[in-house]
Motif scaffolding. Structure first.
Motif, PDB file in Angstrom:
ATOM      1  N   ILE A 115     -11.118  -3.233  -9.649  1.00  0.00           N
ATOM      2  CA  ILE A 115     -10.541  -4.004  -8.543  1.00  0.00           C
ATOM      3  C   ILE A 115      -9.026  -3.975  -8.684  1.00  0.00           C
ATOM      4  O   ILE A 115      -8.495  -4.205  -9.761  1.00  0.00           O
ATOM      5  CB  ILE A 115     -11.009  -5.477  -8.578  1.00  0.00           C
ATOM      6  N   GLN A 118     -22.815  -0.407  -7.330  1.00  0.00           N
ATOM      7  CA  GLN A 118     -23.450  -0.389  -8.640  1.00  0.00           C
ATOM      8  C   GLN A 118     -24.940  -0.086  -8.541  1.00  0.00           C
ATOM      9  O   GLN A 118     -25.517   0.558  -9.416  1.00  0.00           O
ATOM     10  CB  GLN A 118     -23.217  -1.734  -9.322  1.00  0.00           C
ATOM     11  N   MET A 178     -19.294  -4.457  -4.533  1.00  0.00           N
ATOM     12  CA  MET A 178     -19.435  -3.928  -5.889  1.00  0.00           C
ATOM     13  C   MET A 178     -20.912  -3.780  -6.258  1.00  0.00           C
ATOM     14  O   MET A 178     -21.304  -2.767  -6.843  1.00  0.00           O
ATOM     15  CB  MET A 178     -18.719  -4.839  -6.886  1.00  0.00           C
ATOM     16  N   ILE A 219     -16.339   0.824 -12.061  1.00  0.00           N
ATOM     17  CA  ILE A 219     -15.896   0.087 -10.882  1.00  0.00           C
ATOM     18  C   ILE A 219     -14.704  -0.771 -11.268  1.00  0.00           C
ATOM     19  O   ILE A 219     -14.714  -1.440 -12.298  1.00  0.00           O
ATOM     20  CB  ILE A 219     -17.027  -0.816 -10.339  1.00  0.00           C
TER      21      ILE A 219
END
Length: 66
Positions: free
Chosen positions: A59, A50, A46, A57
């Motif tokens: 999950i 980023q 991540m 983003i």
């Protein structure tokens, strides 16, 4: 990043994410993981995504009992 399912090094993930972000700054990246993946690995992936400017983003988790 599409339907990528093969493991790739973080530097390659970052490179691919940067190319995609330059083509579409509205891109959203969703990571899918299960209990066999350490949070540290997910966090590093991540952070790599980023770092190129992608802020959307998410999950998706699987394999966890409710």
């Amino acid at each position: 990043l599409g339907e990528e399912t093969l493991p790739i090094p973080l530097d390659e993930l970052k490179r691919k994410a940067e190319v995609i972000y330059q083509a579409n700054s509205e891109i959203e990246v969703v990571f899918q993981s299960d209990e066999s993946v350490s949070f540290n690995s997910v966090a590093k992936a991540m952070a790599a995504v980023q770092s190129v400017g992608i802020s959307k983003i998410g999950i998706v988790t699987t394999g966890y009992a409710n």
